[in-house]
Design an enzyme around this catalytic site. Structure first.
Site, mmCIF file in Angstrom:
data_model
loop_
_atom_site.group_PDB
_atom_site.id
_atom_site.type_symbol
_atom_site.label_atom_id
_atom_site.label_comp_id
_atom_site.label_asym_id
_atom_site.label_seq_id
_atom_site.Cartn_x
_atom_site.Cartn_y
_atom_site.Cartn_z
ATOM 1 N N GLN A 155 -4.937 -0.246 -1.161
ATOM 2 C CA GLN A 155 -3.947 -1.126 -0.517
ATOM 3 C C GLN A 155 -2.960 -1.635 -1.572
ATOM 4 O O GLN A 155 -2.738 -0.953 -2.560
ATOM 5 C CB GLN A 155 -4.627 -2.298 0.235
ATOM 6 C CG GLN A 155 -5.412 -1.876 1.456
ATOM 7 C CD GLN A 155 -6.781 -1.286 1.154
ATOM 8 O OE1 GLN A 155 -7.572 -1.901 0.473
ATOM 9 N NE2 GLN A 155 -7.052 -0.107 1.661
ATOM 10 N N ALA A 180 -8.081 3.193 3.030
ATOM 11 C CA ALA A 180 -7.215 3.797 2.021
ATOM 12 C C ALA A 180 -6.988 5.269 2.336
ATOM 13 O O ALA A 180 -7.847 5.938 2.908
ATOM 14 C CB ALA A 180 -7.855 3.660 0.641
ATOM 15 N N GLY A 181 -5.834 5.775 1.935
ATOM 16 C CA GLY A 181 -5.545 7.216 2.005
ATOM 17 C C GLY A 181 -4.735 7.532 0.764
ATOM 18 O O GLY A 181 -3.561 7.187 0.696
ATOM 19 N N HIS A 182 -5.375 8.105 -0.230
ATOM 20 C CA HIS A 182 -4.715 8.370 -1.516
ATOM 21 C C HIS A 182 -4.450 9.866 -1.645
ATOM 22 O O HIS A 182 -5.387 10.667 -1.659
ATOM 23 C CB HIS A 182 -5.587 7.858 -2.673
ATOM 24 C CG HIS A 182 -5.738 6.369 -2.670
ATOM 25 N ND1 HIS A 182 -6.477 5.667 -3.594
ATOM 26 C CD2 HIS A 182 -5.224 5.430 -1.837
ATOM 27 C CE1 HIS A 182 -6.396 4.375 -3.335
ATOM 28 N NE2 HIS A 182 -5.657 4.205 -2.256
ATOM 29 N N THR A 183 -3.163 10.223 -1.737
ATOM 30 C CA THR A 183 -2.776 11.642 -1.729
ATOM 31 C C THR A 183 -2.600 12.169 -3.146
ATOM 32 O O THR A 183 -1.970 11.517 -3.982
ATOM 33 C CB THR A 183 -1.437 11.803 -0.983
ATOM 34 O OG1 THR A 183 -1.500 11.046 0.228
ATOM 35 C CG2 THR A 183 -1.154 13.260 -0.660
ATOM 36 N N GLY A 229 8.362 13.184 -7.605
ATOM 37 C CA GLY A 229 7.910 14.169 -6.629
ATOM 38 C C GLY A 229 6.412 14.018 -6.455
ATOM 39 O O GLY A 229 5.746 13.402 -7.298
ATOM 40 N N VAL A 267 -3.792 8.019 6.630
ATOM 41 C CA VAL A 267 -5.049 7.836 7.371
ATOM 42 C C VAL A 267 -4.820 7.907 8.869
ATOM 43 O O VAL A 267 -5.537 8.591 9.589
ATOM 44 C CB VAL A 267 -5.686 6.466 7.007
ATOM 45 C CG1 VAL A 267 -6.881 6.154 7.879
ATOM 46 C CG2 VAL A 267 -6.105 6.476 5.540
ATOM 47 N N GLY A 304 0.820 -1.211 0.000
ATOM 48 C CA GLY A 304 0.000 0.000 0.000
ATOM 49 C C GLY A 304 0.849 1.255 0.000
ATOM 50 O O GLY A 304 2.090 1.202 0.117
ATOM 51 N N ASP A 305 0.184 2.396 -0.186
ATOM 52 C CA ASP A 305 0.827 3.718 -0.147
ATOM 53 C C ASP A 305 1.912 3.893 -1.210
ATOM 54 O O ASP A 305 2.863 4.642 -1.016
ATOM 55 C CB ASP A 305 1.427 3.997 1.251
ATOM 56 C CG ASP A 305 0.370 3.938 2.329
ATOM 57 O OD1 ASP A 305 -0.787 4.281 2.025
ATOM 58 O OD2 ASP A 305 0.697 3.538 3.461
ATOM 59 N N GLY A 351 1.509 5.303 -4.045
ATOM 60 C CA GLY A 351 1.325 6.552 -4.789
ATOM 61 C C GLY A 351 0.198 6.426 -5.816
ATOM 62 O O GLY A 351 0.177 7.143 -6.817
ATOM 63 N N LYS A 352 -0.741 5.523 -5.528
ATOM 64 C CA LYS A 352 -1.835 5.240 -6.487
ATOM 65 C C LYS A 352 -2.657 6.492 -6.777
ATOM 66 O O LYS A 352 -3.016 6.762 -7.922
ATOM 67 C CB LYS A 352 -2.735 4.125 -5.923
ATOM 68 C CG LYS A 352 -2.001 2.804 -5.710
ATOM 69 C CD LYS A 352 -2.865 1.774 -5.019
ATOM 70 C CE LYS A 352 -3.149 2.073 -3.569
ATOM 71 N NZ LYS A 352 -1.987 2.015 -2.663
#
Ligand code: GDP
Ligand code: IMO
Ligand code: MG
Length: 421
Positions: free
Chosen positions: A223, A40-43, A412, A299, A13-14, A16-17
């Site tokens: 994920q 999920a936490g998508h930035t 970046g 998250v 997970g994480d 960069g999706k």
């Protein structure tokens, strides 16, 4: 007939999706989430703004696209409302762009309590969940006792809710866990009314009709493959199928309708929560990856564990997902490193293997290949040819080992810091 292209995390997970979905969305008419939920936490970052999405697909910032929360997702009305209202406050009204499947399962207030109660009961073998009720909501789905978004429209919805809550209370009492949900429950029912103001659809028809009309669709994974309930490092996994097959069940898309599979990986590895992580670094290098890469959960704010890139795990994920194109993220984090390592095999009880074993707890020793660092700032690069030779050597080694081209390189967090080959 068009096919559904898929973006999947290949690690824990994480990867960069969120960023990559946002970058690719202009080429698509529909973006759909097919599994997971507010774990999920998508930035996404662009024009100096930063957004973190949890349940809402990352296609909402590119204007005029249809975004779908698919049947395979589990949705918490309270967190959905928080997320949608925050977006509306920043000028992104979602009602025209977002639809939710009738078959999406709901996360109830008691699911959150059960998540906490199961974790507390596990003591030192905790999974380290996000505490959002994901596992208990999927458990109810599979037990055939779950509630779905479509049920909100039924006249006996309140009775169905009360029956579910009563069942959960019995379990909570058995676990000796306090069950005080009055406050959360009031918020939940308010949020349910808010949720009902969105378009609630038969998304499998919407998606298949869109394909028949020649529309392009992007499925956004949450994920990563190593957190998949079947193929991840069980039991330290999430409760859904995060792999490519999850798109078929989570959206109602037939296997022969899957097109490109974009596999995203960081140039190193991170993991948040418990569970095996063969290339984890407990030293200064791990701390540098965490500091420079800002590796803290989007998250939960928890520290992410950091380590070298693991090719054994990456190749396994590529195999399970049928990845056709690779996307490499965050190499810029290692700009100042003198040397960089990649694990090419594991040594287990004196035997060397390049296959991901059933049990990766305990005696797994990574075998590393060392690369010279590139020692320069990658963040200004706009074309692949401009990358330093050491960096190209790193990328091309991964391509040779996996047999899959690295088509996109992100250097970046901003939308603009993306090189497409
Ligand atoms: P997701 O869950 O896969 O969408 O990833 P997250 O958003 O949880 O974590 C990725 C983090 O890395 C976010 O803070 C992004 O803004 C950031 N990020 C994404 N791509 C890059 C990159 O190429 N370089 C750097 N330095 N940061 C990146
Ligand atoms: P995105 O989509 C990283 C991890 C948790 C825990 C395990 C189970 O942002 O990549 P759960 O709450 O799902 O039951 O927790 O899975 N986990 C994630 N780790 N990124 C995520 O999502 C995650 N979603 C869940 O930390 O180890
Ligand atoms: Mg994340």
């Amino acid at each position: 007939m068009k096919k559904v292209d898929v973006i999947l995390g290949l690690q824990w997970g994480d990867e960069g999706k969120g960023k990559v979905v946002d970058v690719l969305t202009p080429a698509y008419e529909v973006v759909a989430r097919f599994q997971g939920g507010p774990n999920a936490g998508h930035t996404l970052e662009f024009n100096g703004e930063k957004y973190i999405l949890r349940s809402i697909p990352s296609g909402i910032f590119q204007g005029g696209k249809t975004n779908i929360i698919g049947n395979g997702v589990v949705l918490d009305p309270i967190l959905f409302r928080d997320e949608a209202e925050a977006l509306a406050a920043s000028g992104h009204d979602l009602r025209k762009q977002l639809c939710i499947s009738k078959k999406t399962h709901l996360i109830l207030p008691t699911h959150r309590l059960l998540d906490a109660a199961y974790e507390a009961a596990k003591g030192s073998s905790k999974i380290g969940t996000t505490g959002k009720g994901i596992g208990p909501a999927y458990t109810d789905k599979v037990s055939r006792t779950g509630m779905r978004v479509g049920d909100l429209l039924r006249p006996d919805f309140r009775q169905i809710y009360e029956a579910a809550k009563a069942r959960h209370e019995i379990t909570l009492r058995g676990l000796n866990y306090p069950c005080d949900v009055a406050e959360l429950e009031a918020k939940w029912f308010d949020a349910v009314e808010y949720l009902k103001s969105f378009r609630i659809i038969d998304s499998e028809y919407t998606i298949n009709h869109a394909l028949a009309e020649g529309k392009s669709i992007l499925a956004e994974g949450a994920q990563g493959t190593l957190l998949d309930v079947d193929f991840g490092s069980y039991p330290f996994v999430t409760s859904s199928n995060t792999v490519c097959a999850g798109v078929c069940t989570g959206l109602g898309v037939a296997p022969n309708r899957i097109g490109e599979v974009y596999g995203i990986f960081k140039a190193y590895c991170t993991r948040v929560g418990s569970g095996p992580f063969p290339t984890e670094l407990f030293d200064e290098t791990g701390a540098r990856l965490r500091d420079i890469g800002h590796e803290y959960g989007a998250v939960t704010g928890r520290e992410r564990r950091c380590g070298w890139l693991d090719l054994v795990a990456l190749k396994y994920a590529i195999m399970i997902d049928g990845v056709t194109q690779l996307i490499m993220m965050k190499a810029d984090v290692m700009n100042d490193f003198d040397t960089i390592r990649i694990a090419t095999a594991y040594e287990i009880n004196g035997h060397k293997t390049d296959e991901f074993p059933f049990d990766i707890e305990g005696e797994v020793k990574p075998v590393y290949k060392e690369f010279p660092g590139w020692k320069c700032d990658l963040r200004h690069v706009k074309h692949y040819e401009e990358f330093p030779a050491e960096f190209k050597q790193y990328v091309e080694f991964i391509e040779r080992e996996t047999g899959v081209p690295v088509k996109i390189i992100s250097v970046g967090p901003d939308r603009s810091e993306t090189i497409v080959r």
